[in-house]
Each structure stands twice: as C-alpha cells, then as structure tokens.
Write a protein that holds these residues in place. Structure first.
Motif, PDB file in Angstrom:
ATOM      1  N   GLU B 123      54.749  56.687  63.606  1.00 46.51           N
ATOM      2  CA  GLU B 123      55.843  56.297  62.713  1.00 46.51           C
ATOM      3  C   GLU B 123      57.148  56.014  63.463  1.00 46.51           C
ATOM      4  OE1 GLU B 123      55.371  56.229  59.373  1.00 46.51           O
ATOM      5  OE2 GLU B 123      53.682  57.543  58.950  1.00 46.51           O
ATOM      6  N   GLY B 124      57.198  56.375  64.734  1.00 49.55           N
ATOM      7  CA  GLY B 124      58.358  56.020  65.534  1.00 49.55           C
ATOM      8  C   GLY B 124      59.559  56.917  65.366  1.00 49.55           C
ATOM      9  N   LEU B 125      59.382  58.114  64.798  1.00 48.24           N
ATOM     10  CA  LEU B 125      60.522  59.026  64.679  1.00 48.24           C
ATOM     11  C   LEU B 125      60.835  59.618  66.051  1.00 48.24           C
ATOM     12  CD1 LEU B 125      59.492  58.849  61.688  1.00 48.24           C
ATOM     13  CD2 LEU B 125      60.295  61.198  61.416  1.00 48.24           C
ATOM     14  N   GLN B 126      62.116  59.750  66.334  1.00 45.82           N
ATOM     15  CA  GLN B 126      62.503  60.412  67.568  1.00 45.82           C
ATOM     16  C   GLN B 126      62.197  61.903  67.441  1.00 45.82           C
ATOM     17  OE1 GLN B 126      66.602  59.302  68.104  1.00 45.82           O
ATOM     18  NE2 GLN B 126      66.036  57.400  69.159  1.00 45.82           N
ATOM     19  N   GLN B 127      62.185  62.585  68.602  1.00 45.66           N
ATOM     20  CA  GLN B 127      61.810  64.000  68.583  1.00 45.66           C
ATOM     21  C   GLN B 127      62.737  64.817  67.696  1.00 45.66           C
ATOM     22  OE1 GLN B 127      61.636  65.189  72.667  1.00 45.66           O
ATOM     23  NE2 GLN B 127      59.766  64.028  73.093  1.00 45.66           N
ATOM     24  N   ASP B 128      64.023  64.525  67.729  1.00 44.74           N
ATOM     25  CA  ASP B 128      64.927  65.323  66.888  1.00 44.74           C
ATOM     26  C   ASP B 128      64.710  65.022  65.407  1.00 44.74           C
ATOM     27  OD1 ASP B 128      65.908  62.799  67.176  1.00 44.74           O
ATOM     28  OD2 ASP B 128      67.992  63.388  67.461  1.00 44.74           O
ATOM     29  N   GLU B 129      64.323  63.791  65.093  1.00 40.22           N
ATOM     30  CA  GLU B 129      64.012  63.476  63.690  1.00 40.22           C
ATOM     31  C   GLU B 129      62.743  64.195  63.227  1.00 40.22           C
ATOM     32  OE1 GLU B 129      65.397  59.243  62.111  1.00 40.22           O
ATOM     33  OE2 GLU B 129      64.086  59.088  63.852  1.00 40.22           O
ATOM     34  N   VAL B 130      61.751  64.241  64.104  1.00 37.24           N
ATOM     35  CA  VAL B 130      60.527  64.962  63.754  1.00 37.24           C
ATOM     36  C   VAL B 130      60.867  66.435  63.498  1.00 37.24           C
ATOM     37  CG1 VAL B 130      58.243  65.675  64.543  1.00 37.24           C
ATOM     38  CG2 VAL B 130      59.087  63.400  65.105  1.00 37.24           C
ATOM     39  N   ALA B 131      61.692  67.005  64.377  1.00 35.16           N
ATOM     40  CA  ALA B 131      62.093  68.408  64.207  1.00 35.16           C
ATOM     41  C   ALA B 131      62.797  68.614  62.873  1.00 35.16           C
ATOM     42  CB  ALA B 131      62.997  68.816  65.374  1.00 35.16           C
ATOM     43  N   GLU B 132      63.657  67.668  62.525  1.00 31.09           N
ATOM     44  CA  GLU B 132      64.416  67.774  61.273  1.00 31.09           C
ATOM     45  C   GLU B 132      63.484  67.668  60.061  1.00 31.09           C
ATOM     46  OE1 GLU B 132      67.486  64.792  61.080  1.00 31.09           O
ATOM     47  OE2 GLU B 132      67.342  64.765  58.907  1.00 31.09           O
ATOM     48  N   VAL B 133      62.575  66.721  60.104  1.00 32.09           N
ATOM     49  CA  VAL B 133      61.668  66.510  58.968  1.00 32.09           C
ATOM     50  C   VAL B 133      60.759  67.717  58.773  1.00 32.09           C
ATOM     51  CG1 VAL B 133      59.625  65.211  58.246  1.00 32.09           C
ATOM     52  CG2 VAL B 133      61.678  63.995  58.966  1.00 32.09           C
ATOM     53  N   LEU B 134      60.241  68.260  59.884  1.00 31.91           N
ATOM     54  CA  LEU B 134      59.275  69.358  59.778  1.00 31.91           C
ATOM     55  C   LEU B 134      59.947  70.728  59.776  1.00 31.91           C
ATOM     56  CD1 LEU B 134      56.461  68.017  62.144  1.00 31.91           C
ATOM     57  CD2 LEU B 134      56.628  67.849  59.656  1.00 31.91           C
ATOM     58  N   ASP B 135      61.267  70.747  59.934  1.00 36.10           N
ATOM     59  CA  ASP B 135      62.008  72.003  59.943  1.00 36.10           C
ATOM     60  C   ASP B 135      61.499  72.931  61.050  1.00 36.10           C
ATOM     61  OD1 ASP B 135      64.003  73.683  59.109  1.00 36.10           O
ATOM     62  OD2 ASP B 135      62.787  74.690  57.583  1.00 36.10           O
ATOM     63  N   VAL B 136      61.343  72.366  62.231  1.00 36.98           N
ATOM     64  CA  VAL B 136      60.980  73.150  63.421  1.00 36.98           C
ATOM     65  C   VAL B 136      61.980  72.792  64.521  1.00 36.98           C
ATOM     66  CG1 VAL B 136      58.516  73.237  62.844  1.00 36.98           C
ATOM     67  CG2 VAL B 136      59.390  71.375  64.266  1.00 36.98           C
ATOM     68  N   SER B 137      61.929  73.544  65.629  1.00 36.36           N
ATOM     69  CA  SER B 137      62.858  73.254  66.718  1.00 36.36           C
ATOM     70  C   SER B 137      62.368  72.046  67.513  1.00 36.36           C
ATOM     71  CB  SER B 137      62.974  74.463  67.639  1.00 36.36           C
ATOM     72  OG  SER B 137      61.747  74.630  68.339  1.00 36.36           O
ATOM     73  N   ARG B 138      63.296  71.447  68.229  1.00 34.69           N
ATOM     74  CA  ARG B 138      62.903  70.313  69.067  1.00 34.69           C
ATOM     75  C   ARG B 138      61.953  70.784  70.168  1.00 34.69           C
ATOM     76  NH1 ARG B 138      66.643  65.627  71.798  1.00 34.69           N
ATOM     77  NH2 ARG B 138      64.941  64.597  72.895  1.00 34.69           N
ATOM     78  N   ARG B 139      62.154  71.996  70.635  1.00 35.10           N
ATOM     79  CA  ARG B 139      61.257  72.544  71.650  1.00 35.10           C
ATOM     80  C   ARG B 139      59.823  72.588  71.116  1.00 35.10           C
ATOM     81  NH1 ARG B 139      60.733  73.122  76.792  1.00 35.10           N
ATOM     82  NH2 ARG B 139      62.916  73.797  76.954  1.00 35.10           N
TER      83      ARG B 139
END
Lengths: 252, 159
Positions: B123-139
């Motif tokens: 889907e092309g989400l950046q890592q920080d966007e994935v973290a935001e969507v899934l409510d997890v840390s970027r790590r």
C-alpha cells in the motif's frame, strides 16, 4: 506523503477521496496526480470501485442493517447521574415526539438516500452535508414493498424559499414506485447557486395524490426561514408516510 | 445507536471499507461480505471518530487484519504445490507491487508480520504511517518488516 518509489500511498488516496486531507497535503497530492499516470490510474480505479459499490451493493446492505436501539432505551442509562439524565432527555425529546406523532407515523421501512457526484467522485449525502453549486444529486428509495406500488413525490425547498419537484421531475402529481429492492429515481439534479439549507421530502401514499399540498407546505417552510428548514422533520397536511433529508449549499 | 445513525455511518464509510477489502481479497463477493463484517466491528469506533482521518486509521487496521486472516484461512485448504508463490528473489519490493503475488505470499506469514508488510510494501505507507495506523511503535514496524524479509527469503531456500 507516503510513497512507493515516489508514488502516493493508498492511505493518502483514501484520504483524498474522503476529503480528509489538509489543504497543503491535498495540494501536494493533486500536483503529483497531475504528473503521475500510475497514481492517477489508482485514484480512478478507487473511485470506480466505490461508485460500483455505492450503486449496486450498498442499497442491498442498507436494507439488511440491524434495526438498532430504540431511542427510549437510552432513558434507562443515566439514572445515577441526574444532570446527565436531564441533558439526555432534552436531547432525546424531539426524537420521541417525532416517532409518537400519529399523523406523521411512518409505516414500513422506507428510506430516502441521496448521493452527490462531484468531479467524478460520489459522496453520500449525510445530514447537513456541505454541497456546492454544480454538484449532481441522485436519490434512492429503499424499503418499498413488493407487489404493492406506492405513489411517491420527491420535492424540496431551498434557502431562498424556492420549491422544486424532483420526482416525477417537475410533476404536478405523484408517480408509482414498486419494490422489492432499491429504486434509483430517474435523472440527476444539478444544484444551483442558492446558498443555505435545502430540505428534501419524499412523500408516499397507497393512492395517487397531487403535488399541490406539498408545494403549499414547502412554500410555508421556505417562508419560515433557514433555521426552520434545517430543523423540520415532517410536512403537515400531506401524506402520512414521508422521509426527509437535508444538505447545506455553499455560495459559488 | 439508532438505525438512522447506523445507516448514516454505513453510507459514509462502507464504500471506503469495501475498496480496502476488495484490494486485500481480490474478489467482489468476498469483499462485500468482509465489508459488512468489518463495519459491524467498527461501528462504535466510527461513531466516535472525530474526523475522516481517525476513521480511516480504524478502517485500515480492522479491515487489513480481518482480510489477511481470511487470506490465511483460505490457504488452509488443500493447495497444489505449483500454486505456491515463486521465490521472491532480490527484487522483492518490485514483486510485491503485483498484488496477487503479495496476497499469496502474505498467506504464509504470521498475521502481525503480514499486516505490517502489506501496508508498507503493497500500500506504500511509510513506516511511521504504518505505526500510526496499527497503533504500534516505529521500532515494532521495523522489526516486523525485518521478520517479513527473513521469512520471504526462506522461500528461496525451500527445495
């Protein structure tokens, strides 16, 4: 803006379709879409998928939605917090009154929905939705009984007090509609530049009826002013079975 | 929630949910079923979501998890060996742009790994966007992407 190798992410495209982007982000994505065939194709595909769903699948799903909680059941909730209870009662009272008025009681499970088309996008018209001159509106009636045609008239009054009959378009009397299944009313309505609220009523009756009574009631509502148009729930002196929706038109 | 409110939420968000589900499942009927299921799970969150951005986060999270579970469940049925995904090779990211390949590969991944990988690679989400969507840390996102790559490489090592 999230990208794969410089492209727009699907999340950003969905935000674009839902009009949930800030002005700066929207401008950046619009600029990218102007120059990127891949992302433009993805956006067009996304719009097409949503339009197909809205036109074909959504009406069936809407009829299958569960009935939801009755308004009076909320009255049991706030007994331990008198102030909250009082506030809730104030909010819920108009709903109770609407349902309890015998002259306006709606039979069956009829619904009037509308969809606005703007620049290739199709948006559901939610209560108070902000629409613009030039937007095209289509109406869908669901919950019609099978084998027993109802006579219907769809008409509106806008912020200038102008009354329009949308179904049958420009008509002077009702026209029959029959289920089962949703009925997409013929033709679309292109919004003019009259600013302010526009309230639409769908009136139903087992027997044919003229538009005269509806016109008079709508003209009276128009004279009462924009706030009354926004808050009106039913037209008096016309058919018992009616549904209504409204939207807000911005000036060009 | 009143029926009218439920209908308003459905009219507002169901097309977006359906588009998500269709992209994930690749089948009209399955996507329509998944839309109803996802909406039922989401309706309380959608009602309280302050704006379209917050609602989209919920839609992405719930629809992605639900549909990738469906993809994984379908894999449990008998499947001829020659329909398994081809080894990813060195250009994994390019291959993942082919949604059908990505869908089949995700069926072999743990859910938490596949969800992150799908959102980022397909889907092309950046890592920080994935973290935001899934409510997890970027790590966490970084770690799961690494897990995904390691699991994908194992396909190369299979005989």
């Amino acid at each position: 803006m999230a990208r794969i190798s410089g492209h727009v992410s699907t999340l950003a495209l969905h935000r674009h379709v839902l009009a949930a982007l800030g002005a700066e982000e929207r401008a950046r994505i619009d600029h990218h879409l102007e120059t990127c065939d891949r992302c433009r194709a993805l956006l067009d595909d996304e719009i097409g998928v949503q339009q197909r769903f809205t036109a074909s699948t959504m009406p069936r799903h809407l009829e299958a939605l569960p009935p939801g909680r009755r308004p009076w059941s909320w009255l049991l909730v706030p007994v331990l917090v008198p102030a909250l209870a009082a506030a809730l009662l104030l909010v819920l009272r108009p709903l109770e009154r609407r349902d309890d008025r015998p002259d306006l009681l709606v039979k069956g499970d009829l619904h009037l929905d509308a969809y606005a088309s703007r620049g290739g996008r199709v948006l559901p018209v939610t209560p108070g939705a902000a629409l613009s001159p030039g937007d095209q509106i289509r109406f869908v009636v669901t919950g019609l009984p099978a084998g027993r045609p109802l006579h219907a008239l769809v008409a509106s009054v806008d912020g200038r007090g102008a009354v329009s009959v949308y179904f049958p378009f420009g008509g002077t009397a009702s026209a029959p509609l029959e289920g089962p299944g949703p009925q997409v009313l013929p033709g679309s309505v292109v919004l003019d530049d009259a600013p302010g609220p526009e309230r639409v009523f769908a009136l139903f009756s087992p027997k044919p009826f003229t538009a005269e009574g509806a016109r008079a009631a709508l003209e009276g509502l128009g004279r009462a002013g924009p706030e009354q148009i926004r808050s009106a729930r039913a037209l008096a002196g016309v058919t018992q079975d009616q549904r209504t929706l409204w939207f807000e038109k911005s000036a060009r | 929630m009143s029926r009218e409110r439920l209908r308003a939420l459905y009219v507002q968000y169901a097309p977006t949910i359906y588009a998500r589900c269709l992209r994930l499942l690749g089948d009209d009927a399955a996507a329509a079923d998944a839309t109803q299921e996802t909406f039922v799970r989401l309706q309380r969150h959608l009602e309280t979501a302050p704006d379209g951005v917050e609602a989209l986060r919920w839609i992405y999270r719930v629809a992605t998890n639900y549909c990738l579970n469906q993809v994984r469940n379908q894999r449990r049925g008998a499947e001829p060996v020659d329909t398994l995904p081809e080894p990813p090779g060195r250009d994994l990211e390019d291959q993942l742009l082919g949604v059908d390949f990505a869908r089949r590969l995700m069926a072999y991944m743990p859910r938490k790994v596949s969800t992150v990988a799908w959102l980022h690679h397909v889907e092309g989400l950046q890592q920080d966007e994935v973290a935001e969507v899934l409510d997890v840390s970027r790590r966490t996102v970084v770690n799961r992407l690494q897990q995904f790559r390691e699991l994908a490489v194992r396909f190369q090592e299979k005989p």
